[in-house]
Design a protein around this motif. Structure first.
Motif, PDB file in Angstrom:
ATOM      1  N   ALA A  54       0.961  -1.348   0.141  1.00  0.00           N
ATOM      2  CA  ALA A  54      -0.086   0.153  -0.037  1.00  0.00           C
ATOM      3  C   ALA A  54       0.840   1.176  -0.052  1.00  0.00           C
ATOM      4  O   ALA A  54       1.962   1.163   0.440  1.00  0.00           O
ATOM      5  N   MET A  55       0.279   2.329  -0.153  1.00  0.00           N
ATOM      6  CA  MET A  55       0.966   3.683  -0.410  1.00  0.00           C
ATOM      7  C   MET A  55       0.453   4.536   0.763  1.00  0.00           C
ATOM      8  O   MET A  55      -0.792   4.733   0.712  1.00  0.00           O
ATOM      9  N   GLY A  56       1.111   4.823   1.629  1.00  0.00           N
ATOM     10  CA  GLY A  56       0.465   5.643   2.533  1.00  0.00           C
ATOM     11  C   GLY A  56       1.562   6.376   3.313  1.00  0.00           C
ATOM     12  O   GLY A  56       2.490   6.825   2.737  1.00  0.00           O
ATOM     13  N   THR A  57       1.626   6.358   4.808  1.00  0.00           N
ATOM     14  CA  THR A  57       2.645   7.036   5.500  1.00  0.00           C
ATOM     15  C   THR A  57       3.733   6.078   5.785  1.00  0.00           C
ATOM     16  O   THR A  57       3.558   5.054   6.213  1.00  0.00           O
ATOM     17  N   ILE A  58       4.976   6.478   5.136  1.00  0.00           N
ATOM     18  CA  ILE A  58       6.166   5.393   5.492  1.00  0.00           C
ATOM     19  C   ILE A  58       6.781   5.520   6.695  1.00  0.00           C
ATOM     20  O   ILE A  58       7.438   4.625   7.134  1.00  0.00           O
ATOM     21  N   GLY A  59       6.651   6.815   7.326  1.00  0.00           N
ATOM     22  CA  GLY A  59       7.404   6.658   8.663  1.00  0.00           C
ATOM     23  C   GLY A  59       7.179   8.142   9.307  1.00  0.00           C
ATOM     24  O   GLY A  59       6.582   8.998   8.703  1.00  0.00           O
ATOM     25  N   TYR A  60       7.458   8.424  10.521  1.00  0.00           N
ATOM     26  CA  TYR A  60       7.134   9.525  11.151  1.00  0.00           C
ATOM     27  C   TYR A  60       8.246  10.705  10.647  1.00  0.00           C
ATOM     28  O   TYR A  60       8.120  11.675  10.597  1.00  0.00           O
ATOM     29  N   ASN A  61       9.357  10.238   9.826  1.00  0.00           N
ATOM     30  CA  ASN A  61      10.512  11.229   9.525  1.00  0.00           C
ATOM     31  C   ASN A  61      10.473  11.377   7.961  1.00  0.00           C
ATOM     32  O   ASN A  61      11.314  11.610   7.212  1.00  0.00           O
ATOM     33  N   GLN A  62       9.300  11.200   7.269  1.00  0.00           N
ATOM     34  CA  GLN A  62       9.154  11.094   5.910  1.00  0.00           C
ATOM     35  C   GLN A  62       9.455  12.415   5.289  1.00  0.00           C
ATOM     36  O   GLN A  62      10.075  12.652   4.104  1.00  0.00           O
ATOM     37  N   GLN A  63       9.579  13.546   5.970  1.00  0.00           N
ATOM     38  CA  GLN A  63       9.898  14.814   5.467  1.00  0.00           C
ATOM     39  C   GLN A  63      11.527  14.801   5.300  1.00  0.00           C
ATOM     40  O   GLN A  63      12.178  15.686   4.798  1.00  0.00           O
ATOM     41  N   GLN A  64      12.001  14.133   6.038  1.00  0.00           N
ATOM     42  CA  GLN A  64      13.606  14.089   6.348  1.00  0.00           C
ATOM     43  C   GLN A  64      14.393  13.220   5.772  1.00  0.00           C
ATOM     44  O   GLN A  64      15.572  13.137   5.812  1.00  0.00           O
ATOM     45  N   ARG A  65      13.537  12.355   5.100  1.00  0.00           N
ATOM     46  CA  ARG A  65      14.314  11.077   4.482  1.00  0.00           C
ATOM     47  C   ARG A  65      14.919  11.498   3.264  1.00  0.00           C
ATOM     48  O   ARG A  65      14.740  12.621   2.504  1.00  0.00           O
ATOM     49  N   ILE A  66      15.916  10.715   2.986  1.00  0.00           N
ATOM     50  CA  ILE A  66      16.663  11.101   1.630  1.00  0.00           C
ATOM     51  C   ILE A  66      16.439   9.945   0.626  1.00  0.00           C
ATOM     52  O   ILE A  66      17.249   9.702  -0.343  1.00  0.00           O
ATOM     53  N   ASP A  67      15.238   9.413   0.574  1.00  0.00           N
ATOM     54  CA  ASP A  67      15.091   8.617  -0.598  1.00  0.00           C
ATOM     55  C   ASP A  67      15.125   9.335  -1.896  1.00  0.00           C
ATOM     56  O   ASP A  67      14.641  10.309  -2.123  1.00  0.00           O
ATOM     57  N   THR A  68      15.415   8.643  -3.031  1.00  0.00           N
ATOM     58  CA  THR A  68      15.474   9.248  -4.283  1.00  0.00           C
ATOM     59  C   THR A  68      13.728   9.571  -4.899  1.00  0.00           C
ATOM     60  O   THR A  68      13.752  10.154  -5.678  1.00  0.00           O
ATOM     61  N   LEU A  69      13.197   8.340  -4.392  1.00  0.00           N
ATOM     62  CA  LEU A  69      11.745   8.383  -4.901  1.00  0.00           C
ATOM     63  C   LEU A  69      10.877   7.923  -3.731  1.00  0.00           C
ATOM     64  O   LEU A  69      11.075   7.018  -3.207  1.00  0.00           O
ATOM     65  N   MET A  70       9.750   8.775  -3.683  1.00  0.00           N
ATOM     66  CA  MET A  70       8.871   8.209  -2.631  1.00  0.00           C
ATOM     67  C   MET A  70       7.311   8.690  -3.117  1.00  0.00           C
ATOM     68  O   MET A  70       7.275   9.852  -3.276  1.00  0.00           O
ATOM     69  N   TYR A  71       6.603   7.692  -3.004  1.00  0.00           N
ATOM     70  CA  TYR A  71       5.290   8.332  -3.026  1.00  0.00           C
ATOM     71  C   TYR A  71       4.371   8.120  -1.788  1.00  0.00           C
ATOM     72  O   TYR A  71       4.689   7.352  -0.791  1.00  0.00           O
ATOM     73  N   LEU A  72       3.747   9.323  -1.576  1.00  0.00           N
ATOM     74  CA  LEU A  72       3.112   9.426  -0.204  1.00  0.00           C
ATOM     75  C   LEU A  72       1.640   9.897  -0.533  1.00  0.00           C
ATOM     76  O   LEU A  72       1.052  10.636  -1.374  1.00  0.00           O
ATOM     77  N   LEU A  73       0.776   9.029   0.170  1.00  0.00           N
ATOM     78  CA  LEU A  73      -0.869   9.196  -0.160  1.00  0.00           C
ATOM     79  C   LEU A  73      -1.353  10.332   0.787  1.00  0.00           C
ATOM     80  O   LEU A  73      -0.816  10.684   1.701  1.00  0.00           O
ATOM     81  N   VAL A  74      -1.906  11.177   0.258  1.00  0.00           N
ATOM     82  CA  VAL A  74      -2.331  12.480   0.469  1.00  0.00           C
ATOM     83  C   VAL A  74      -3.447  12.492   1.885  1.00  0.00           C
ATOM     84  O   VAL A  74      -3.196  12.999   2.768  1.00  0.00           O
ATOM     85  N   TYR A  75      -4.296  11.509   1.654  1.00  0.00           N
ATOM     86  CA  TYR A  75      -5.257  11.308   2.836  1.00  0.00           C
ATOM     87  C   TYR A  75      -5.363   9.886   3.113  1.00  0.00           C
ATOM     88  O   TYR A  75      -6.256   9.098   3.249  1.00  0.00           O
ATOM     89  N   PRO A  76      -4.377   9.370   3.933  1.00  0.00           N
ATOM     90  CA  PRO A  76      -4.190   8.052   4.326  1.00  0.00           C
ATOM     91  C   PRO A  76      -5.066   7.844   5.672  1.00  0.00           C
ATOM     92  O   PRO A  76      -5.454   8.731   6.368  1.00  0.00           O
ATOM     93  N   GLN A  77      -5.715   6.525   5.568  1.00  0.00           N
ATOM     94  CA  GLN A  77      -6.569   6.219   6.612  1.00  0.00           C
ATOM     95  C   GLN A  77      -6.246   4.997   7.445  1.00  0.00           C
ATOM     96  O   GLN A  77      -5.589   3.954   6.765  1.00  0.00           O
ATOM     97  N   ALA A  78      -6.671   4.796   8.543  1.00  0.00           N
ATOM     98  CA  ALA A  78      -6.377   3.802   9.460  1.00  0.00           C
ATOM     99  C   ALA A  78      -7.369   2.668   8.665  1.00  0.00           C
ATOM    100  O   ALA A  78      -8.311   2.905   8.397  1.00  0.00           O
ATOM    101  N   PRO A  79      -6.909   1.161   8.967  1.00  0.00           N
ATOM    102  CA  PRO A  79      -7.816   0.244   8.708  1.00  0.00           C
ATOM    103  C   PRO A  79      -9.123   0.148   9.383  1.00  0.00           C
ATOM    104  O   PRO A  79      -8.962   0.275  10.807  1.00  0.00           O
TER     105      PRO A  79
END
Length: 135
Positions: A5-30
């Motif tokens: 799934a595409m969602g929140t990958i971690g609490y530090n996603q704004q500071q990560r240095i991944d070369t490509l990151m997909y981030l879901l705009v409105y993620p929801q808990a199951p």
């Protein structure tokens, strides 16, 4: 299928240095959780969106991998994602007292507007947010 799934990958996603990151705009808990999800605290980092679907087959054998989405839901942002691409440049200082510098866009001498290759650059030479770049 949570790992795909595409969602929140971690609490530090704004500071990560991944070369490509997909981030879901409105993620929801199951809506439904298993014991495994609770053990690994997966519900704290939502990875997907809950969709209410109805499955109807005519003969019972022709169910395919397809979704019929409501146009209004898509217009309101269902399934919207952001794509972050990370690019790096190295600015050096040389022995002859020269150095690399990030400059603003090159201007056309006649019109005083940026040349076509520099249309997306801001005044400080960094790409403006939300600009589509074509090579």
């Amino acid at each position: 299928m949570g790992k795909q799934a595409m969602g929140t990958i971690g609490y530090n996603q704004q500071q990560r240095i991944d070369t490509l990151m997909y981030l879901l705009v409105y993620p929801q808990a199951p809506l439904v959780k298993s014991r495994t999800i609770e053990l690994i605290n997966f519900e704290k980092l939502p990875a997907g969106q809950n969709a209410i679907i109805a499955v109807m087959s005519y003969s019972g054998y022709d169910i395919e991998d397809a979704l019929v989405l409501n146009r209004a839901s898509v217009d309101r942002g269902y399934g919207r994602c952001l794509v972050y691409r990370n690019q790096k440049c190295i600015l050096k200082r040389y022995a002859n007292q020269t150095f690399d510098k990030v400059m603003g866009p090159a201007l056309n001498a006649e019109t005083r507007e940026p040349i076509w290759r520099h249309q997306g650059l801001d005044a400080d030479g960094i790409i403006m947010p939300g600009v589509k770049v074509e090579s």
